[in-house]
Design a protein around this motif. Sequence first.
Motif, PDB file in Angstrom:
ATOM      1  N   ALA A 108       0.829  -1.203   0.000  1.00  0.00           N
ATOM      2  CA  ALA A 108       0.000   0.000   0.000  1.00  0.00           C
ATOM      3  C   ALA A 108       0.863   1.253   0.000  1.00  0.00           C
ATOM      4  O   ALA A 108       0.574   2.238  -0.695  1.00  0.00           O
ATOM      5  N   LEU A 109       1.923   1.232   0.776  1.00  0.00           N
ATOM      6  CA  LEU A 109       2.819   2.403   0.854  1.00  0.00           C
ATOM      7  C   LEU A 109       3.437   2.681  -0.509  1.00  0.00           C
ATOM      8  O   LEU A 109       3.518   3.841  -0.947  1.00  0.00           O
ATOM      9  N   ALA A 110       3.879   1.621  -1.184  1.00  0.00           N
ATOM     10  CA  ALA A 110       4.536   1.800  -2.488  1.00  0.00           C
ATOM     11  C   ALA A 110       3.558   2.342  -3.535  1.00  0.00           C
ATOM     12  O   ALA A 110       3.976   2.986  -4.501  1.00  0.00           O
ATOM     13  N   CYS A 111       2.267   2.092  -3.329  1.00  0.00           N
ATOM     14  CA  CYS A 111       1.271   2.576  -4.300  1.00  0.00           C
ATOM     15  C   CYS A 111       1.044   4.079  -4.218  1.00  0.00           C
ATOM     16  O   CYS A 111       0.686   4.706  -5.212  1.00  0.00           O
ATOM     17  N   VAL A 112       1.202   4.646  -3.019  1.00  0.00           N
ATOM     18  CA  VAL A 112       0.777   6.038  -2.838  1.00  0.00           C
ATOM     19  C   VAL A 112       1.898   6.986  -2.440  1.00  0.00           C
ATOM     20  O   VAL A 112       1.677   8.204  -2.395  1.00  0.00           O
ATOM     21  N   LEU A 113       3.074   6.476  -2.139  1.00  0.00           N
ATOM     22  CA  LEU A 113       4.190   7.347  -1.769  1.00  0.00           C
ATOM     23  C   LEU A 113       5.315   7.202  -2.785  1.00  0.00           C
ATOM     24  O   LEU A 113       5.399   6.208  -3.489  1.00  0.00           O
ATOM     25  N   GLN A 114       6.169   8.215  -2.850  1.00  0.00           N
ATOM     26  CA  GLN A 114       7.296   8.192  -3.789  1.00  0.00           C
ATOM     27  C   GLN A 114       8.608   8.254  -3.015  1.00  0.00           C
ATOM     28  O   GLN A 114       8.657   8.728  -1.889  1.00  0.00           O
ATOM     29  N   ILE A 115       9.623   7.760  -3.720  1.00  0.00           N
ATOM     30  CA  ILE A 115      10.977   7.874  -3.164  1.00  0.00           C
ATOM     31  C   ILE A 115      11.464   9.308  -3.399  1.00  0.00           C
ATOM     32  O   ILE A 115      11.366   9.825  -4.515  1.00  0.00           O
ATOM     33  N   ARG A 116      11.947   9.943  -2.320  1.00  0.00           N
ATOM     34  CA  ARG A 116      12.460  11.312  -2.428  1.00  0.00           C
ATOM     35  C   ARG A 116      13.864  11.352  -1.853  1.00  0.00           C
ATOM     36  O   ARG A 116      14.212  10.540  -0.986  1.00  0.00           O
ATOM     37  N   ALA A 117      14.615  12.316  -2.324  1.00  0.00           N
ATOM     38  CA  ALA A 117      15.962  12.501  -1.780  1.00  0.00           C
ATOM     39  C   ALA A 117      15.840  12.963  -0.329  1.00  0.00           C
ATOM     40  O   ALA A 117      14.992  13.808  -0.011  1.00  0.00           O
ATOM     41  N   GLU A 118      16.680  12.409   0.531  1.00  0.00           N
ATOM     42  CA  GLU A 118      16.617  12.784   1.945  1.00  0.00           C
ATOM     43  C   GLU A 118      18.038  12.802   2.500  1.00  0.00           C
ATOM     44  O   GLU A 118      18.676  11.749   2.601  1.00  0.00           O
ATOM     45  N   PRO A 119      18.535  13.955   2.890  1.00  0.00           N
ATOM     46  CA  PRO A 119      19.931  14.060   3.314  1.00  0.00           C
ATOM     47  C   PRO A 119      20.239  13.318   4.628  1.00  0.00           C
ATOM     48  O   PRO A 119      21.325  12.758   4.775  1.00  0.00           O
ATOM     49  N   HIS A 120      19.306  13.298   5.557  1.00  0.00           N
ATOM     50  CA  HIS A 120      19.586  12.665   6.858  1.00  0.00           C
ATOM     51  C   HIS A 120      18.689  11.443   7.035  1.00  0.00           C
ATOM     52  O   HIS A 120      17.959  11.305   8.030  1.00  0.00           O
ATOM     53  N   PHE A 121      18.768  10.554   6.055  1.00  0.00           N
ATOM     54  CA  PHE A 121      17.848   9.417   6.017  1.00  0.00           C
ATOM     55  C   PHE A 121      17.977   8.531   7.261  1.00  0.00           C
ATOM     56  O   PHE A 121      17.000   8.218   7.930  1.00  0.00           O
ATOM     57  N   VAL A 122      19.206   8.116   7.565  1.00  0.00           N
ATOM     58  CA  VAL A 122      19.402   7.125   8.638  1.00  0.00           C
ATOM     59  C   VAL A 122      18.971   7.666  10.008  1.00  0.00           C
ATOM     60  O   VAL A 122      18.176   7.010  10.702  1.00  0.00           O
ATOM     61  N   PRO A 123      19.440   8.848  10.451  1.00  0.00           N
ATOM     62  CA  PRO A 123      18.997   9.311  11.782  1.00  0.00           C
ATOM     63  C   PRO A 123      17.495   9.558  11.847  1.00  0.00           C
ATOM     64  O   PRO A 123      16.854   9.281  12.859  1.00  0.00           O
ATOM     65  N   ALA A 124      16.920  10.083  10.749  1.00  0.00           N
ATOM     66  CA  ALA A 124      15.483  10.352  10.764  1.00  0.00           C
ATOM     67  C   ALA A 124      14.693   9.044  10.878  1.00  0.00           C
ATOM     68  O   ALA A 124      13.738   8.939  11.656  1.00  0.00           O
ATOM     69  N   ALA A 125      15.102   8.045  10.100  1.00  0.00           N
ATOM     70  CA  ALA A 125      14.410   6.751  10.152  1.00  0.00           C
ATOM     71  C   ALA A 125      14.594   6.104  11.524  1.00  0.00           C
ATOM     72  O   ALA A 125      13.671   5.473  12.059  1.00  0.00           O
ATOM     73  N   ALA A 126      15.787   6.276  12.104  1.00  0.00           N
ATOM     74  CA  ALA A 126      16.067   5.677  13.417  1.00  0.00           C
ATOM     75  C   ALA A 126      15.166   6.283  14.494  1.00  0.00           C
ATOM     76  O   ALA A 126      14.681   5.580  15.391  1.00  0.00           O
TER      77      ALA A 126
END
Lengths: 216, 165
Positions: A108-126
């Motif tokens: 479901a997530l892949a259907c409605v969201l897009q991959i975007r550039a994110e500079p601080h991916f790892v800390p934000a996801a953590a």
Amino acid sequence: MSYERRVRAVQEEIVANLEAVRPLAPPWVWASGVSALVAFIGMVGGIAMRPLGYGLLSVGQRLCILGAAVLSAGLLGNLVSRGMFPARKVWVPRGRVLAGAVAILPGALACVLQIRAEPHFVPAAAVCLGIGIAFAAMTAPLLWAVLRRGAGMDPTLTAMATGALAGLAGMIALEFHCPNLNLMHVLAGHFGAVLCGLLAGVTLRVVVTNSRVRTT
Amino acid sequence: MTRYQQADADAATAFIDAVSPALFRFFASQMGSQALAEDMLQDTWLRIHGVRHTYRPGEPVLPWVYAIARRVRVDSYRKRRRVEAREVVQDPLPEVHAGIAVESSGPLFEEMLAGLPESQREVLTMLKVAGLSLEEVARATSSTVGSVKQKAHRAYERLRGVLRP
């Protein structure tokens, strides 16, 4: 001891400890109750943390993501309620129900969201993953308190489904709260809580089982 | 079963008397040991007593009983395997065979069952020894009727191979 004496001994022990019991409510009550509990905790938690993410989602995105979460909660609730009652009728093998309940979320997530550039991916996801795991840790004991009333028919699968359900509470909370709509962030930080819950469930099951051997 | 839930001692005793022989045969044909079968029969009844509140009145009783018996057997098997992995056998005791005597020149029923994979042996025992229907076996094993039919069919094929070398 002969067979007859064993049976007599069992009869005596059971009659000596005989008390009236009320049958449990039907399985669908437990399934919906557990699913509703998870959805409620997620929703209230997300709103309490400020529903910034919910405001940024379009109507279609909300329906798709939260709809998938509710469906997943329903499937997982059905799975854990099956473990409470021996001899439930099975229409779909339990492993497939678990796999489907988990797989529907990234789908479901892949259907409605897009991959975007994110500079601080790892800390934000953590950070989000930590919040999700905290919700899972709070929800799991509540689920366990409900499910321990049952017969424990498939402890490993029940542990996995319970862990995934607890993680789902965290994911729902994060979908309400987190304004980051990068697909990779949501998969790693939000859906990751569901996977962590599932793994924690099966790990705890292994630990408990092995500890019983050591005390034997 | 409903009266047992309502703490009727006579009903509980009668229920145990009625179901124990079939349960004992189930365990004996699975384990091939009278001592183990008796242990598991006792464990099963204690488990049934502990979870009797999970039986829903109106539902078939035998699948419910066999589902619990199956769980006890699986738990017991795993526990024995884990304990045996840590033990060293000194003098193995002779096993008392729980053979159900059959006058025949062919192999004993248990010998034929022993060659089957566990899931097929379990299904065949419930169908042919306990006399459960396909649907009841499916409920007791938490699987679908199709899966039970498939396991039974494969078990029959294997047994035909044993009887017709």
